[in-house]
Design a protein around this motif. Structure first.
Motif, PDB file in Angstrom:
ATOM      1  N   UNK A 162      29.893  44.535  75.995  1.00 23.44           N
ATOM      2  CA  UNK A 162      29.126  44.154  77.197  1.00 23.44           C
ATOM      3  C   UNK A 162      27.681  44.627  77.107  1.00 23.44           C
ATOM      4  N   UNK A 163      27.482  45.846  76.641  1.00 20.98           N
ATOM      5  CA  UNK A 163      26.118  46.370  76.535  1.00 20.98           C
ATOM      6  C   UNK A 163      25.302  45.535  75.552  1.00 20.98           C
ATOM      7  N   UNK A 164      25.921  45.151  74.447  1.00 24.44           N
ATOM      8  CA  UNK A 164      25.214  44.346  73.451  1.00 24.44           C
ATOM      9  C   UNK A 164      24.870  42.969  74.002  1.00 24.44           C
ATOM     10  N   UNK A 165      25.805  42.360  74.732  1.00 23.28           N
ATOM     11  CA  UNK A 165      25.549  41.043  75.321  1.00 23.28           C
ATOM     12  C   UNK A 165      24.414  41.119  76.336  1.00 23.28           C
ATOM     13  N   UNK A 166      24.420  42.144  77.162  1.00 24.32           N
ATOM     14  CA  UNK A 166      23.363  42.302  78.168  1.00 24.32           C
ATOM     15  C   UNK A 166      22.005  42.556  77.509  1.00 24.32           C
ATOM     16  N   UNK A 167      22.002  43.377  76.454  1.00 25.24           N
ATOM     17  CA  UNK A 167      20.746  43.664  75.760  1.00 25.24           C
ATOM     18  C   UNK A 167      20.196  42.413  75.098  1.00 25.24           C
ATOM     19  N   UNK A 168      21.068  41.591  74.525  1.00 23.52           N
ATOM     20  CA  UNK A 168      20.624  40.360  73.879  1.00 23.52           C
ATOM     21  C   UNK A 168      20.058  39.384  74.902  1.00 23.52           C
ATOM     22  N   UNK A 169      20.699  39.284  76.057  1.00 23.96           N
ATOM     23  CA  UNK A 169      20.204  38.392  77.105  1.00 23.96           C
ATOM     24  C   UNK A 169      18.837  38.851  77.601  1.00 23.96           C
ATOM     25  N   UNK A 170      18.666  40.158  77.765  1.00 25.02           N
ATOM     26  CA  UNK A 170      17.383  40.685  78.222  1.00 25.02           C
ATOM     27  C   UNK A 170      16.293  40.444  77.178  1.00 25.02           C
ATOM     28  N   UNK A 171      16.622  40.640  75.905  1.00 26.05           N
ATOM     29  CA  UNK A 171      15.638  40.416  74.841  1.00 26.05           C
ATOM     30  C   UNK A 171      15.236  38.951  74.774  1.00 26.05           C
ATOM     31  N   UNK A 172      16.198  38.067  74.940  1.00 28.34           N
ATOM     32  CA  UNK A 172      15.889  36.635  74.905  1.00 28.34           C
ATOM     33  C   UNK A 172      14.990  36.243  76.064  1.00 28.34           C
ATOM     34  N   UNK A 173      15.258  36.819  77.246  1.00 26.99           N
ATOM     35  CA  UNK A 173      14.448  36.504  78.426  1.00 26.99           C
ATOM     36  C   UNK A 173      13.015  37.008  78.270  1.00 26.99           C
ATOM     37  N   UNK A 174      12.850  38.115  77.558  1.00 28.24           N
ATOM     38  CA  UNK A 174      11.517  38.695  77.406  1.00 28.24           C
ATOM     39  C   UNK A 174      10.739  38.110  76.233  1.00 28.24           C
ATOM     40  N   UNK A 175      11.406  37.386  75.362  1.00 32.05           N
ATOM     41  CA  UNK A 175      10.761  36.886  74.150  1.00 32.05           C
ATOM     42  C   UNK A 175       9.978  35.601  74.412  1.00 32.05           C
ATOM     43  N   UNK A 176       8.881  35.452  73.682  1.00 33.74           N
ATOM     44  CA  UNK A 176       8.107  34.210  73.733  1.00 33.74           C
ATOM     45  C   UNK A 176       8.614  33.185  72.722  1.00 33.74           C
ATOM     46  N   UNK A 177       9.481  33.611  71.817  1.00 32.72           N
ATOM     47  CA  UNK A 177      10.002  32.701  70.794  1.00 32.72           C
ATOM     48  C   UNK A 177      11.006  31.733  71.427  1.00 32.72           C
ATOM     49  N   UNK A 178      10.930  30.455  71.109  1.00 30.90           N
ATOM     50  CA  UNK A 178      11.880  29.503  71.686  1.00 30.90           C
ATOM     51  C   UNK A 178      13.278  29.721  71.122  1.00 30.90           C
ATOM     52  N   UNK A 179      14.320  29.504  71.906  1.00 32.44           N
ATOM     53  CA  UNK A 179      15.678  29.586  71.366  1.00 32.44           C
ATOM     54  C   UNK A 179      15.920  28.462  70.368  1.00 32.44           C
ATOM     55  N   UNK A 180      16.907  28.659  69.502  1.00 30.31           N
ATOM     56  CA  UNK A 180      17.138  27.664  68.454  1.00 30.31           C
ATOM     57  C   UNK A 180      17.453  26.295  69.033  1.00 30.31           C
ATOM     58  N   UNK A 181      18.141  26.250  70.195  1.00 30.37           N
ATOM     59  CA  UNK A 181      18.521  24.951  70.749  1.00 30.37           C
ATOM     60  C   UNK A 181      17.324  24.157  71.269  1.00 30.37           C
ATOM     61  N   UNK A 182      16.190  24.833  71.451  1.00 30.28           N
ATOM     62  CA  UNK A 182      14.971  24.118  71.849  1.00 30.28           C
ATOM     63  C   UNK A 182      14.225  23.554  70.650  1.00 30.28           C
ATOM     64  N   UNK A 183      14.721  23.846  69.448  1.00 32.96           N
ATOM     65  CA  UNK A 183      14.057  23.398  68.223  1.00 32.96           C
ATOM     66  C   UNK A 183      14.890  22.378  67.460  1.00 32.96           C
ATOM     67  N   UNK A 184      15.919  21.842  68.092  1.00 32.93           N
ATOM     68  CA  UNK A 184      16.835  20.945  67.390  1.00 32.93           C
ATOM     69  C   UNK A 184      16.160  19.664  66.905  1.00 32.93           C
ATOM     70  N   UNK A 185      15.076  19.268  67.549  1.00 34.25           N
ATOM     71  CA  UNK A 185      14.376  18.053  67.140  1.00 34.25           C
ATOM     72  C   UNK A 185      13.746  18.187  65.757  1.00 34.25           C
ATOM     73  N   UNK A 186      13.665  19.418  65.243  1.00 34.36           N
ATOM     74  CA  UNK A 186      13.076  19.644  63.924  1.00 34.36           C
ATOM     75  C   UNK A 186      14.065  19.402  62.785  1.00 34.36           C
ATOM     76  N   UNK A 187      15.326  19.217  63.091  1.00 32.56           N
ATOM     77  CA  UNK A 187      16.329  19.055  62.043  1.00 32.56           C
ATOM     78  C   UNK A 187      16.155  17.704  61.355  1.00 32.56           C
TER      79      UNK A 187
END
Length: 279
Positions: free
Chosen positions: A191-216
């Motif tokens: 649970x701690x790891x899942x919460x930390x990952x969600x917080x890091x993703x929310x704070x990051x400026x990098x797009x998630x991989x699913x927002x880059x699918x058009x590049x495939x």
């Protein structure tokens, strides 16, 4: 026979079956998973057409672990593996986490992945809640690993409950509770790891991989079990619409392990896709 490839970040272990164009098979996550357990039933069919390379990701008890989070270690391990074998272009099949890793590689290394086949997992929940039922059961097992919780999780993976045999439970239990493997599982699904990952993703400026699918650039076949309780089938909608050369095949009466539960139908669909003339 399990083979070994020495790399600068430890030994990668893999199975090498068949002859022909290289087909890389990437496994999912979860208690007691290995590449061999994911794909051993499919190798007799696939290896008649391809050299099947089943890589064991670091952190799951077969290849040497690294200091990285298993999800971060996986893409780099694929690059080290292919470099070590002298392969610069492959077809890739990825199940669940392996499908996400394969998708990330198709985005970041478009010349490496010729054709991409995913089995559940890849995409984003549109109508269904996240995490899904199967992920929540996985978190519960990781937090408190008991045989009963393992069985509950395994039952969420399949539509046909007869597939959850005593032998499957014993095999998964033995590897899932090995101390180092359990520690790596907690890095992913505690649970701690899942919460930390969600917080890091929310704070990051990098797009998630699913927002880059058009590049495939790779031709892509998305396969899914209609009754998947781990990664609900609505997750396929975004990649279906945004990957330029995407096809989707949904299998009825089938959960998360499509390549196991709908083995013959899945193999026929994948082989038709990989061997047809528009490769």
């Amino acid at each position: 026979m399990l083979k070994e490839l020495a790399t600068e970040q430890g030994v990668l272990r893999y199975h090498d079956v068949g002859a022909g164009p290289p087909l890389l098979l990437l496994h999912g996550s979860g208690p007691g998973v290995t590449g061999w357990r994911n794909y051993e039933g499919n190798l007799p069919s696939l290896s008649r057409h391809f050299r099947c390379l089943v890589l064991e990701f670091p952190g799951f008890g077969v290849s040497d672990p690294t200091d990285q989070h298993p999800m971060l270690a996986a893409p780099a391990s694929v690059i080290r593996f292919l470099d070590g074998l002298g392969l610069d272009r492959v077809d890739v099949v990825g199940n669940s986490m392996g499908g996400i890793v394969a998708t990330q590689l198709a985005i970041s290394h478009p010349d490496l992945v010729r054709s991409l086949v995913t089995i559940g997992g890849m995409g984003k929940n549109i109508f269904s809640p996240f995490p899904g039922e199967g992920i929540n059961l996985l978190i519960e097992f990781t937090e408190e690993p008991t045989r009963e919780r393992l069985i509950q999780w395994l039952r969420s993976m399949v539509w046909n409950q007869d597939l959850v045999t005593e032998q499957l439970v014993e095999d998964r239990w033995a590897q899932a509770t090995e101390p180092e493997t359990l520690e790596f599982s907690r890095r992913m699904y505690g649970r701690a790891a899942m919460e930390a990952r969600a917080a890091a993703a929310a704070a990051s400026d990098a797009p998630p991989y699913w927002a880059m699918l058009h590049k495939i650039k790779a031709r892509t076949l998305i396969t899914w079990g209609r009754d998947d309780r781990v990664s609900p089938v609505d997750m396929a909608l975004l990649p279906m619409r945004t990957i330029p050369e995407a096809e989707v095949h949904v299998f009825p009466n089938c959960g998360h392990w499509v390549m196991i539960e709908q083995k013959e139908a899945w193999e026929a669909t994948v082989l038709a896709f990989l061997t047809r003339g528009d490769r």
